[in-house]
Design a protein around this motif. Structure first.
Motif, PDB file in Angstrom:
ATOM      1  N   ALA A  29      16.697 -18.677 -45.922  1.00 17.87           N
ATOM      2  CA  ALA A  29      16.340 -18.171 -44.354  1.00 17.87           C
ATOM      3  C   ALA A  29      15.046 -17.366 -44.456  1.00 17.87           C
ATOM      4  O   ALA A  29      14.183 -17.090 -43.779  1.00 17.87           O
ATOM      5  N   SER A  30      14.281 -16.925 -45.971  1.00 15.04           N
ATOM      6  CA  SER A  30      13.985 -16.784 -46.168  1.00 15.04           C
ATOM      7  C   SER A  30      11.873 -17.501 -46.078  1.00 15.04           C
ATOM      8  O   SER A  30      10.210 -17.319 -45.171  1.00 15.04           O
ATOM      9  N   TYR A  31      12.169 -18.818 -46.803  1.00 18.45           N
ATOM     10  CA  TYR A  31      11.634 -19.647 -46.675  1.00 18.45           C
ATOM     11  C   TYR A  31      11.143 -20.635 -44.909  1.00 18.45           C
ATOM     12  O   TYR A  31      10.403 -20.346 -44.341  1.00 18.45           O
ATOM     13  N   LEU A  32      12.541 -20.506 -44.352  1.00 20.26           N
ATOM     14  CA  LEU A  32      12.288 -20.591 -42.941  1.00 20.26           C
ATOM     15  C   LEU A  32      11.231 -19.105 -41.961  1.00 20.26           C
ATOM     16  O   LEU A  32      10.339 -19.524 -41.429  1.00 20.26           O
ATOM     17  N   GLU A  33      11.190 -18.474 -42.570  1.00 19.90           N
ATOM     18  CA  GLU A  33      10.645 -17.514 -41.288  1.00 19.90           C
ATOM     19  C   GLU A  33       9.563 -17.404 -41.862  1.00 19.90           C
ATOM     20  O   GLU A  33       8.681 -17.780 -40.919  1.00 19.90           O
ATOM     21  N   THR A  34       8.841 -17.729 -42.991  1.00 24.94           N
ATOM     22  CA  THR A  34       7.684 -17.614 -43.749  1.00 24.94           C
ATOM     23  C   THR A  34       7.046 -19.250 -42.951  1.00 24.94           C
ATOM     24  O   THR A  34       6.126 -19.136 -42.348  1.00 24.94           O
ATOM     25  N   LEU A  35       7.765 -20.559 -42.890  1.00 25.34           N
ATOM     26  CA  LEU A  35       7.283 -22.112 -42.351  1.00 25.34           C
ATOM     27  C   LEU A  35       6.651 -21.477 -41.055  1.00 25.34           C
ATOM     28  O   LEU A  35       6.004 -22.066 -40.481  1.00 25.34           O
ATOM     29  N   ALA A  36       7.789 -20.899 -40.247  1.00 21.62           N
ATOM     30  CA  ALA A  36       7.559 -20.748 -39.141  1.00 21.62           C
ATOM     31  C   ALA A  36       7.110 -19.439 -38.618  1.00 21.62           C
ATOM     32  O   ALA A  36       6.141 -19.933 -37.572  1.00 21.62           O
ATOM     33  N   GLN A  37       6.570 -18.876 -38.797  1.00 20.14           N
ATOM     34  CA  GLN A  37       5.101 -17.842 -39.080  1.00 20.14           C
ATOM     35  C   GLN A  37       3.810 -18.312 -39.410  1.00 20.14           C
ATOM     36  O   GLN A  37       2.780 -18.465 -38.428  1.00 20.14           O
ATOM     37  N   GLN A  38       3.610 -19.561 -40.149  1.00 24.00           N
ATOM     38  CA  GLN A  38       3.021 -19.942 -40.430  1.00 24.00           C
ATOM     39  C   GLN A  38       2.409 -21.623 -39.348  1.00 24.00           C
ATOM     40  O   GLN A  38       1.355 -21.127 -38.450  1.00 24.00           O
ATOM     41  N   ALA A  39       3.626 -21.714 -38.823  1.00 31.33           N
ATOM     42  CA  ALA A  39       3.050 -22.676 -37.912  1.00 31.33           C
ATOM     43  C   ALA A  39       3.031 -21.708 -36.015  1.00 31.33           C
ATOM     44  O   ALA A  39       2.980 -22.427 -35.301  1.00 31.33           O
ATOM     45  N   GLY A  40       3.288 -20.171 -36.522  1.00 35.68           N
ATOM     46  CA  GLY A  40       3.348 -19.716 -35.424  1.00 35.68           C
ATOM     47  C   GLY A  40       4.338 -19.855 -34.342  1.00 35.68           C
ATOM     48  O   GLY A  40       4.557 -20.167 -32.784  1.00 35.68           O
ATOM     49  N   GLU A  41       5.713 -20.500 -34.449  1.00 36.14           N
ATOM     50  CA  GLU A  41       7.416 -20.546 -33.920  1.00 36.14           C
ATOM     51  C   GLU A  41       7.788 -19.684 -34.743  1.00 36.14           C
ATOM     52  O   GLU A  41       7.378 -18.967 -35.056  1.00 36.14           O
ATOM     53  N   GLN A  42       9.056 -18.972 -33.730  1.00 34.84           N
ATOM     54  CA  GLN A  42      10.005 -18.402 -34.096  1.00 34.84           C
ATOM     55  C   GLN A  42      11.969 -19.116 -35.075  1.00 34.84           C
ATOM     56  O   GLN A  42      11.190 -19.840 -34.928  1.00 34.84           O
ATOM     57  N   PRO A  43      11.582 -18.062 -36.273  1.00 35.89           N
ATOM     58  CA  PRO A  43      12.320 -18.387 -36.807  1.00 35.89           C
ATOM     59  C   PRO A  43      13.586 -19.160 -36.627  1.00 35.89           C
ATOM     60  O   PRO A  43      14.111 -18.271 -35.563  1.00 35.89           O
ATOM     61  N   PRO A  44      14.234 -20.236 -36.496  1.00 37.61           N
ATOM     62  CA  PRO A  44      15.512 -20.255 -36.349  1.00 37.61           C
ATOM     63  C   PRO A  44      16.553 -20.017 -36.917  1.00 37.61           C
ATOM     64  O   PRO A  44      16.513 -19.108 -37.963  1.00 37.61           O
ATOM     65  N   LYS A  45      17.284 -19.427 -36.253  1.00 40.77           N
ATOM     66  CA  LYS A  45      18.720 -18.547 -36.678  1.00 40.77           C
ATOM     67  C   LYS A  45      20.239 -19.159 -36.355  1.00 40.77           C
ATOM     68  O   LYS A  45      20.692 -19.539 -36.346  1.00 40.77           O
ATOM     69  N   GLU A  58      11.407 -30.624 -41.092  1.00 36.89           N
ATOM     70  CA  GLU A  58      10.667 -30.940 -40.313  1.00 36.89           C
ATOM     71  C   GLU A  58       9.378 -29.890 -40.493  1.00 36.89           C
ATOM     72  O   GLU A  58       8.071 -30.354 -40.368  1.00 36.89           O
ATOM     73  N   LEU A  59       9.240 -28.230 -40.694  1.00 36.45           N
ATOM     74  CA  LEU A  59       8.207 -27.206 -40.881  1.00 36.45           C
ATOM     75  C   LEU A  59       7.280 -27.236 -41.564  1.00 36.45           C
ATOM     76  O   LEU A  59       6.057 -27.585 -41.542  1.00 36.45           O
ATOM     77  N   GLN A  60       7.474 -28.113 -43.061  1.00 38.60           N
ATOM     78  CA  GLN A  60       6.843 -28.336 -43.706  1.00 38.60           C
ATOM     79  C   GLN A  60       5.951 -29.751 -43.692  1.00 38.60           C
ATOM     80  O   GLN A  60       4.848 -29.470 -43.977  1.00 38.60           O
ATOM     81  N   GLN A  61       6.519 -30.477 -42.853  1.00 38.62           N
ATOM     82  CA  GLN A  61       5.354 -31.430 -42.430  1.00 38.62           C
ATOM     83  C   GLN A  61       4.834 -31.359 -41.384  1.00 38.62           C
ATOM     84  O   GLN A  61       3.686 -32.279 -41.234  1.00 38.62           O
ATOM     85  N   ARG A  62       5.137 -30.890 -40.547  1.00 37.52           N
ATOM     86  CA  ARG A  62       4.252 -29.982 -39.384  1.00 37.52           C
ATOM     87  C   ARG A  62       2.889 -29.638 -40.134  1.00 37.52           C
ATOM     88  O   ARG A  62       1.722 -29.328 -39.367  1.00 37.52           O
ATOM     89  N   ALA A  63       2.944 -28.448 -40.606  1.00 35.89           N
ATOM     90  CA  ALA A  63       2.564 -27.741 -41.472  1.00 35.89           C
ATOM     91  C   ALA A  63       0.912 -28.680 -42.837  1.00 35.89           C
ATOM     92  O   ALA A  63      -0.151 -28.685 -42.122  1.00 35.89           O
ATOM     93  N   ALA A  64       1.543 -30.173 -42.841  1.00 32.30           N
ATOM     94  CA  ALA A  64       0.895 -30.747 -43.431  1.00 32.30           C
ATOM     95  C   ALA A  64       0.093 -31.558 -43.020  1.00 32.30           C
ATOM     96  O   ALA A  64      -0.546 -32.274 -43.351  1.00 32.30           O
ATOM     97  N   ARG A  65       0.426 -31.729 -41.844  1.00 28.15           N
ATOM     98  CA  ARG A  65      -0.119 -32.629 -40.281  1.00 28.15           C
ATOM     99  C   ARG A  65      -1.030 -31.752 -39.907  1.00 28.15           C
ATOM    100  O   ARG A  65      -2.637 -32.039 -39.410  1.00 28.15           O
ATOM    101  N   GLY A  66      -0.398 -30.193 -39.475  1.00 22.66           N
ATOM    102  CA  GLY A  66      -1.961 -28.904 -38.899  1.00 22.66           C
ATOM    103  C   GLY A  66      -2.833 -28.240 -40.490  1.00 22.66           C
ATOM    104  O   GLY A  66      -3.702 -28.730 -40.251  1.00 22.66           O
TER     105      GLY A  66
END
Length: 66
Positions: A29-45, A58-66
């Motif tokens: 949950a903590s890592y998802l929140e961090t990744l979602a913030q970096q992607a400018g998204e709401q973390p999934p619950k 999925e979020l890691q792949q998007r971050a790598a492409r961005g």
């Protein structure tokens, strides 16, 4: 750590996890929140462990492409 079929636990499809239907862990949950913030998204619950693992991938792949 190796599984019975010789693959590592990290390589096993989350859908095959014995505990995959349990609620995601605190670290997930903590890592998802961090990744979602970096992607400018709401973390999934309210995800399961396996859903959280897929969302992290999925979020890691998007971050790598961005």
């Amino acid at each position: 750590m190796k599984t019975q079929d010789g693959s590592s636990a990290a390589e096993k499809d989350p859908a095959q996890w014995v505990t995959g239907d349990e609620p995601m862990t605190g670290p997930q949950a903590s890592y998802l929140e961090t990744l979602a913030q970096q992607a400018g998204e709401q973390p999934p619950k309210d995800l399961t462990k396996s859903q959280a693992s897929r969302a992290i991938d999925e979020l890691q792949q998007r971050a790598a492409r961005g």
